[in-house]
Design a protein around this motif. Structure first.
Motif, PDB file in Angstrom:
ATOM      1  N   VAL A 173      34.788  68.929  44.076  1.00 45.15           N
ATOM      2  CA  VAL A 173      35.853  68.042  43.427  1.00 45.15           C
ATOM      3  C   VAL A 173      36.885  67.580  44.490  1.00 45.15           C
ATOM      4  N   VAL A 174      37.184  66.424  44.356  1.00 48.37           N
ATOM      5  CA  VAL A 174      38.270  65.749  45.433  1.00 48.37           C
ATOM      6  C   VAL A 174      39.628  66.068  44.774  1.00 48.37           C
ATOM      7  N   LEU A 175      40.484  66.439  45.721  1.00 47.69           N
ATOM      8  CA  LEU A 175      41.960  66.808  45.388  1.00 47.69           C
ATOM      9  C   LEU A 175      42.969  65.787  46.051  1.00 47.69           C
ATOM     10  N   GLU A 176      43.872  65.381  45.194  1.00 49.12           N
ATOM     11  CA  GLU A 176      45.004  64.571  45.835  1.00 49.12           C
ATOM     12  C   GLU A 176      46.462  64.870  45.638  1.00 49.12           C
ATOM     13  N   ASP A 177      47.425  64.651  46.255  1.00 45.65           N
ATOM     14  CA  ASP A 177      48.753  64.958  45.977  1.00 45.65           C
ATOM     15  C   ASP A 177      49.378  63.957  45.166  1.00 45.65           C
ATOM     16  N   VAL A 178      49.231  62.639  45.255  1.00 44.61           N
ATOM     17  CA  VAL A 178      50.049  61.454  44.570  1.00 44.61           C
ATOM     18  C   VAL A 178      48.863  60.493  44.417  1.00 44.61           C
ATOM     19  N   VAL A 179      48.467  59.762  43.300  1.00 42.11           N
ATOM     20  CA  VAL A 179      47.304  58.870  43.123  1.00 42.11           C
ATOM     21  C   VAL A 179      48.244  57.583  42.820  1.00 42.11           C
ATOM     22  N   THR A 180      48.173  56.552  43.644  1.00 41.20           N
ATOM     23  CA  THR A 180      48.636  55.244  43.057  1.00 41.20           C
ATOM     24  C   THR A 180      47.602  54.333  42.831  1.00 41.20           C
ATOM     25  N   THR A 181      47.129  53.498  43.793  1.00 39.01           N
ATOM     26  CA  THR A 181      45.745  52.657  43.469  1.00 39.01           C
ATOM     27  C   THR A 181      44.534  53.396  43.436  1.00 39.01           C
ATOM     28  N   GLY A 182      44.431  54.591  44.212  1.00 28.07           N
ATOM     29  CA  GLY A 182      43.342  55.456  43.955  1.00 28.07           C
ATOM     30  C   GLY A 182      42.420  55.352  45.048  1.00 28.07           C
ATOM     31  N   ALA A 183      42.828  54.347  46.033  1.00 27.28           N
ATOM     32  CA  ALA A 183      42.024  53.944  47.295  1.00 27.28           C
ATOM     33  C   ALA A 183      41.704  55.188  48.041  1.00 27.28           C
ATOM     34  N   SER A 184      42.607  55.959  48.094  1.00 26.06           N
ATOM     35  CA  SER A 184      42.452  57.351  49.376  1.00 26.06           C
ATOM     36  C   SER A 184      41.565  58.202  48.959  1.00 26.06           C
ATOM     37  N   ALA A 185      41.711  58.516  47.588  1.00 23.54           N
ATOM     38  CA  ALA A 185      40.774  59.534  47.068  1.00 23.54           C
ATOM     39  C   ALA A 185      39.306  58.943  47.121  1.00 23.54           C
ATOM     40  N   MET A 186      39.210  57.711  46.571  1.00 20.98           N
ATOM     41  CA  MET A 186      37.826  57.140  46.589  1.00 20.98           C
ATOM     42  C   MET A 186      37.233  56.944  48.034  1.00 20.98           C
ATOM     43  N   MET A 187      37.877  56.983  49.205  1.00 25.58           N
ATOM     44  CA  MET A 187      37.649  57.047  50.525  1.00 25.58           C
ATOM     45  C   MET A 187      37.064  58.278  50.753  1.00 25.58           C
ATOM     46  N   ARG A 195      50.874  58.077  39.694  1.00 30.96           N
ATOM     47  CA  ARG A 195      51.982  56.984  39.566  1.00 30.96           C
ATOM     48  C   ARG A 195      51.967  56.109  38.319  1.00 30.96           C
ATOM     49  N   GLN A 196      50.538  56.124  37.854  1.00 33.11           N
ATOM     50  CA  GLN A 196      50.000  55.262  36.911  1.00 33.11           C
ATOM     51  C   GLN A 196      50.184  53.729  37.228  1.00 33.11           C
ATOM     52  N   GLN A 197      49.548  53.436  38.291  1.00 28.48           N
ATOM     53  CA  GLN A 197      49.622  52.272  39.099  1.00 28.48           C
ATOM     54  C   GLN A 197      48.096  51.602  39.364  1.00 28.48           C
ATOM     55  N   GLY A 198      47.306  52.202  38.385  1.00 29.62           N
ATOM     56  CA  GLY A 198      45.687  51.626  38.788  1.00 29.62           C
ATOM     57  C   GLY A 198      44.757  52.623  39.353  1.00 29.62           C
ATOM     58  N   GLY A 199      45.300  53.735  39.448  1.00 26.98           N
ATOM     59  CA  GLY A 199      44.095  54.545  40.040  1.00 26.98           C
ATOM     60  C   GLY A 199      43.368  55.314  38.968  1.00 26.98           C
ATOM     61  N   ARG A 200      43.567  55.631  37.907  1.00 24.74           N
ATOM     62  CA  ARG A 200      43.031  55.948  36.716  1.00 24.74           C
ATOM     63  C   ARG A 200      41.930  54.929  36.260  1.00 24.74           C
ATOM     64  N   PHE A 204      50.421  65.970  36.412  1.00 27.94           N
ATOM     65  CA  PHE A 204      51.503  65.291  35.944  1.00 27.94           C
ATOM     66  C   PHE A 204      51.350  63.777  35.831  1.00 27.94           C
ATOM     67  N   THR A 205      52.054  63.053  35.303  1.00 29.45           N
ATOM     68  CA  THR A 205      52.439  61.737  35.339  1.00 29.45           C
ATOM     69  C   THR A 205      53.746  61.360  35.917  1.00 29.45           C
ATOM     70  N   ILE A 206      53.879  60.068  36.430  1.00 30.52           N
ATOM     71  CA  ILE A 206      55.234  59.763  36.953  1.00 30.52           C
ATOM     72  C   ILE A 206      56.241  59.806  35.884  1.00 30.52           C
ATOM     73  N   SER A 207      55.879  59.343  34.384  1.00 30.31           N
ATOM     74  CA  SER A 207      56.570  59.464  33.293  1.00 30.31           C
ATOM     75  C   SER A 207      57.057  60.941  33.178  1.00 30.31           C
ATOM     76  N   GLU A 208      56.299  61.813  33.396  1.00 28.70           N
ATOM     77  CA  GLU A 208      56.845  63.388  33.173  1.00 28.70           C
ATOM     78  C   GLU A 208      57.719  63.768  34.023  1.00 28.70           C
ATOM     79  N   LEU A 209      57.696  63.252  35.333  1.00 30.43           N
ATOM     80  CA  LEU A 209      58.488  63.720  36.402  1.00 30.43           C
ATOM     81  C   LEU A 209      59.611  62.946  36.024  1.00 30.43           C
ATOM     82  N   GLN A 210      59.759  61.811  35.684  1.00 39.24           N
ATOM     83  CA  GLN A 210      61.341  60.957  35.624  1.00 39.24           C
ATOM     84  C   GLN A 210      62.014  61.452  34.427  1.00 39.24           C
TER      85      GLN A 210
END
Length: 205
Positions: free
Chosen positions: A133-147, A168-173, A187-193
């Motif tokens: 299972v791949v783990l990540e801190d913050v997902v934006t576009t998702g490119a880092s985890a896909m690498m 961050r709900q900016q395309g990663g999902r 969490f989603t960014i909405s929950e943080l804010q």
């Protein structure tokens, strides 16, 4: 803020309680507003530096417990792209040992090692077709985890899930769904804010 949370409580408290503790830590330590350029190249009015929490002893403990609870029973390894995921996979692996469910951690380099084995992957060598299972801190576009996913698959591992602390709900999902990968974030960014608003209102009172 962090002094108000007992380490002992976070070792024994239920998952709902420590989830709220992690949310508070992210809001207080990791979230900043301003003008930022993200690793994706996008401009943003806020930035989440997850390492302020993932490298904090309390944050690491909570993250390890929460993510371990999310992992399928047949998980044989956790992995992530350096540098952001390094403390996360380590925390999960350490907590897994205390829970008598030892899961090795793998770190994925962005570039192959320049000497020795010339490898992209650091950590124990798992059996062929192991479920990772791949783990990540913050997902934006998702490119880092896909690498990380692609490097692990090239090494012969099964990778069908990505978990992150914050989406961050900016395309990663959407990217992961397109690739047939299950994605979950604590969490989603909405929950943080929203939590930040609640904290602000309490302080105003």
């Amino acid at each position: 803020m962090t002094n108000q949370i007992s380490f002992l409580d976070s070792t024994t408290a239920d998952l709902i309680t420590i989830r709220q503790q992690l949310l508070d830590l992210l809001c207080w330590l990791a979230y900043r507003e301003g003008n930022f350029v993200l690793s994706s190249g996008q401009s943003s009015s806020y930035y989440i530096n997850g390492k302020y929490v993932t490298l904090h002893p309390l944050g690491a403990l909570i993250i390890g417990r929460l993510l371990l609870s999310m992992l399928p029973e047949d998980t044989q390894g956790v992995a992530g792209l350096t540098l952001g995921a390094d403390p996360i996979v380590t925390a999960v692996s350490v907590v897994s040992a205390y829970e008598n469910r030892p899961i090795p951690a793998l770190i994925i380099r962005k570039q192959a090692k320049g000497h020795g084995t010339m490898s992209y992957i650091e950590g124990p060598i798992l059996e062929a077709n192991a479920k990772v299972v791949v783990l990540e801190d913050v997902v934006t576009t998702g490119a880092s985890a896909m690498m990380a996913v692609n490097r692990l698959r090239e090494a012969g591992y099964q990778v069908n899930q990505i978990f992150s602390l914050v989406d961050r709900q900016q395309g990663g999902r959407e990217l992961y769904e397109k690739e047939g990968i299950q994605f979950e974030s604590i969490f989603t960014i909405s929950e943080l804010q929203e939590n930040l608003k609640n904290i602000s209102h309490k302080n105003d009172d």
